[in-house]
Design a protein around this motif. Structure first.
Motif, mmCIF file in Angstrom:
data_model
loop_
_atom_site.group_PDB
_atom_site.id
_atom_site.type_symbol
_atom_site.label_atom_id
_atom_site.label_comp_id
_atom_site.label_asym_id
_atom_site.label_seq_id
_atom_site.Cartn_x
_atom_site.Cartn_y
_atom_site.Cartn_z
ATOM 1 N N THR A 41 -9.598 8.063 46.198
ATOM 2 C CA THR A 41 -9.552 6.701 45.662
ATOM 3 C C THR A 41 -8.920 6.713 44.268
ATOM 4 O OG1 THR A 41 -11.731 6.852 44.609
ATOM 5 C CG2 THR A 41 -11.662 6.126 46.919
ATOM 6 N N GLN A 42 -8.396 5.579 43.867
ATOM 7 C CA GLN A 42 -7.808 5.452 42.531
ATOM 8 C C GLN A 42 -8.866 5.715 41.461
ATOM 9 O OE1 GLN A 42 -4.644 4.916 41.820
ATOM 10 N NE2 GLN A 42 -4.760 4.629 39.608
ATOM 11 N N GLU A 43 -10.074 5.237 41.691
ATOM 12 C CA GLU A 43 -11.153 5.420 40.703
ATOM 13 C C GLU A 43 -11.480 6.895 40.515
ATOM 14 O OE1 GLU A 43 -15.826 4.074 39.979
ATOM 15 O OE2 GLU A 43 -14.765 3.486 41.797
ATOM 16 N N ARG A 44 -11.615 7.619 41.617
ATOM 17 C CA ARG A 44 -11.935 9.056 41.501
ATOM 18 C C ARG A 44 -10.771 9.822 40.899
ATOM 19 N NH1 ARG A 44 -12.902 13.173 40.148
ATOM 20 N NH2 ARG A 44 -14.065 14.911 41.107
ATOM 21 N N PHE A 45 -9.558 9.441 41.241
ATOM 22 C CA PHE A 45 -8.380 10.093 40.688
ATOM 23 C C PHE A 45 -8.317 9.902 39.171
ATOM 24 C CE2 PHE A 45 -3.946 10.442 39.487
ATOM 25 C CZ PHE A 45 -3.534 11.589 40.161
ATOM 26 N N MET A 46 -8.556 8.702 38.700
ATOM 27 C CA MET A 46 -8.493 8.424 37.267
ATOM 28 C C MET A 46 -9.584 9.157 36.511
ATOM 29 S SD MET A 46 -5.822 6.741 36.939
ATOM 30 C CE MET A 46 -6.019 6.445 35.178
ATOM 31 N N LYS A 47 -10.727 9.353 37.153
ATOM 32 C CA LYS A 47 -11.790 10.131 36.518
ATOM 33 C C LYS A 47 -11.335 11.572 36.306
ATOM 34 C CE LYS A 47 -16.669 11.398 37.033
ATOM 35 N NZ LYS A 47 -17.886 11.277 37.881
ATOM 36 N N ALA A 48 -10.644 12.128 37.297
ATOM 37 C CA ALA A 48 -10.112 13.491 37.167
ATOM 38 C C ALA A 48 -9.063 13.565 36.069
ATOM 39 C CB ALA A 48 -9.534 13.952 38.501
ATOM 40 N N MET A 49 -8.214 12.532 35.966
ATOM 41 C CA MET A 49 -7.172 12.515 34.938
ATOM 42 C C MET A 49 -7.762 12.378 33.531
ATOM 43 S SD MET A 49 -4.380 13.095 36.496
ATOM 44 C CE MET A 49 -5.501 14.197 37.366
ATOM 45 N N ALA A 50 -8.817 11.594 33.418
ATOM 46 C CA ALA A 50 -9.482 11.464 32.124
ATOM 47 C C ALA A 50 -10.073 12.795 31.693
ATOM 48 C CB ALA A 50 -10.571 10.395 32.205
ATOM 49 N N LYS A 51 -10.651 13.499 32.650
ATOM 50 C CA LYS A 51 -11.200 14.828 32.377
ATOM 51 C C LYS A 51 -10.096 15.788 31.950
ATOM 52 C CE LYS A 51 -13.587 18.600 34.812
ATOM 53 N NZ LYS A 51 -14.141 19.029 36.128
ATOM 54 N N PHE A 52 -8.949 15.730 32.636
ATOM 55 C CA PHE A 52 -7.841 16.617 32.284
ATOM 56 C C PHE A 52 -7.291 16.294 30.898
ATOM 57 C CE2 PHE A 52 -3.419 17.788 31.989
ATOM 58 C CZ PHE A 52 -3.449 19.103 32.381
ATOM 59 N N MET A 53 -7.153 15.022 30.561
ATOM 60 C CA MET A 53 -6.622 14.661 29.255
ATOM 61 C C MET A 53 -7.545 15.091 28.135
ATOM 62 S SD MET A 53 -3.643 13.645 29.665
ATOM 63 C CE MET A 53 -3.367 13.209 27.944
ATOM 64 N N HIS A 54 -8.845 15.081 28.392
ATOM 65 C CA HIS A 54 -9.790 15.600 27.403
ATOM 66 C C HIS A 54 -9.517 17.080 27.144
ATOM 67 C CE1 HIS A 54 -13.537 16.192 25.208
ATOM 68 N NE2 HIS A 54 -13.789 17.222 25.983
ATOM 69 N N TYR A 55 -9.307 17.827 28.225
ATOM 70 C CA TYR A 55 -8.959 19.247 28.096
ATOM 71 C C TYR A 55 -7.615 19.403 27.388
ATOM 72 C CZ TYR A 55 -6.135 23.154 29.771
ATOM 73 O OH TYR A 55 -5.244 24.186 29.847
ATOM 74 N N TRP A 56 -6.622 18.625 27.787
ATOM 75 C CA TRP A 56 -5.256 18.761 27.272
ATOM 76 C C TRP A 56 -5.195 18.453 25.778
ATOM 77 C CZ3 TRP A 56 -1.126 20.960 29.310
ATOM 78 C CH2 TRP A 56 0.136 20.672 28.798
ATOM 79 N N ASN A 57 -5.877 17.402 25.382
ATOM 80 C CA ASN A 57 -5.888 17.036 23.960
ATOM 81 C C ASN A 57 -6.630 18.071 23.127
ATOM 82 O OD1 ASN A 57 -4.469 14.670 24.452
ATOM 83 N ND2 ASN A 57 -6.318 13.456 24.767
ATOM 84 N N GLY A 58 -7.704 18.624 23.687
ATOM 85 C CA GLY A 58 -8.427 19.681 22.975
ATOM 86 C C GLY A 58 -7.584 20.923 22.818
ATOM 87 N N LYS A 59 -6.782 21.231 23.836
ATOM 88 C CA LYS A 59 -5.879 22.381 23.772
ATOM 89 C C LYS A 59 -4.852 22.199 22.669
ATOM 90 C CE LYS A 59 -2.757 25.020 26.779
ATOM 91 N NZ LYS A 59 -2.174 25.129 28.133
ATOM 92 N N ALA A 60 -4.320 20.997 22.548
ATOM 93 C CA ALA A 60 -3.337 20.709 21.508
ATOM 94 C C ALA A 60 -3.949 20.844 20.128
ATOM 95 C CB ALA A 60 -2.776 19.296 21.697
ATOM 96 N N GLU A 61 -5.203 20.398 19.982
ATOM 97 C CA GLU A 61 -5.871 20.504 18.684
ATOM 98 C C GLU A 61 -6.048 21.952 18.279
ATOM 99 O OE1 GLU A 61 -9.538 18.450 18.830
ATOM 100 O OE2 GLU A 61 -8.623 16.484 19.130
#
Length: 237
Positions: free
Chosen positions: A102-122
């Protein structure tokens, strides 16, 4: 831009992932492939940040592909089968999406990934002192600066890690798999599904365990080959 690879033997499934990604500005699809063998070849030659990977595919499964990668990007499994969740947890797969996605579950996964990605950049931005490299770890509500030279080993605790230093230990909000990818490979090595150690803190080892000062840690079967290769290279160097 997050470079995404989609691997699924069903074209409609690949197109659905593309559709879900189309509304996200920071994500781009670098390839969409129908089998794991083509994906393996592609990954040897092209940088990829995130893989959407089906499990049940002809000849080589998604799990077999994931296990074959020496240094893998983050992997989100996309499957119609829930029974592989335990295997995914053991392999520290980033997320596990059950079809139909579902779009909702997919976006939850993307939000989780962006949290990881932004932390990696920091971390990349703050680890700038070449004489005394460091990282910031989220401990409770604080970001705690820890010098890499002070770390003895890091212990995985599900969604957390325990960073053991010369002076004290810290429980931080991070996963061990992320630390394995982020820490410098010439100074740290993973020896077990639950442990990453500092190479310069090793006092002795055998085929079953590694001793760090007075602390024995198990040497996992799947990690022995890489560990002994690194030790051999260090000895020759």
């Amino acid at each position: 831009m997050v470079r995404c690879l989609i691997v699924d033997d069903e074209e409609p499934a690949r197109e659905l992932i593309k559709l879900h990604l189309s509304g996200l500005e920071d994500f781009g699809v670098v390839a969409s492939l129908g089998n794991a063998l083509d994906a393996f070849v592609f990954l040897q030659k092209n940088p990829v940040d995130l893989v959407f990977l089906d499990i049940q595919m002809p000849k080589v499964s998604g799990l077999e592909l994931a296990r074959s990668l020496q240094s893998s990007p983050k992997i989100i499994l996309t499957t119609a089968y829930r029974e592989y969740a335990a295997d995914a947890f053991e392999m520290e797969i980033f997320d596990y999406l059950v079809k139909p996605i579902t779009q909702e579950r997919f976006m939850k996964a993307m939000a989780k990934f962006m949290h990881y990605w932004n932390g990696k950049a920091e971390i990349k931005e703050t680890n700038i002192d070449n004489d005394n490299p460091y990282m910031f770890f989220k401990v409770g509500r604080e970001q705690v600066k820890i010098l890499l030279k002070d770390i003895i080993y890091i212990e995985g605790l599900a969604d957390y890690i325990k960073v053991h230093t010369m002076d004290k230990s810290y429980i931080a909000s991070e996963k061990l798999g992320y630390m394995e990818q982020t820490l410098p490979s010439n100074s740290f090595v993973r020896i077990h599904k639950s442990f990453i150690i500092a190479l310069d803190k090793i006092t002795s080892f055998n085929t079953d365990q590694v001793m760090l000062n007075d602390k024995p840690l198990p040497l996992g079967r799947l990690f022995k080959v890489v560990f002994f290769k690194i030790i051999q290279a260090k000895t020759k160097g």
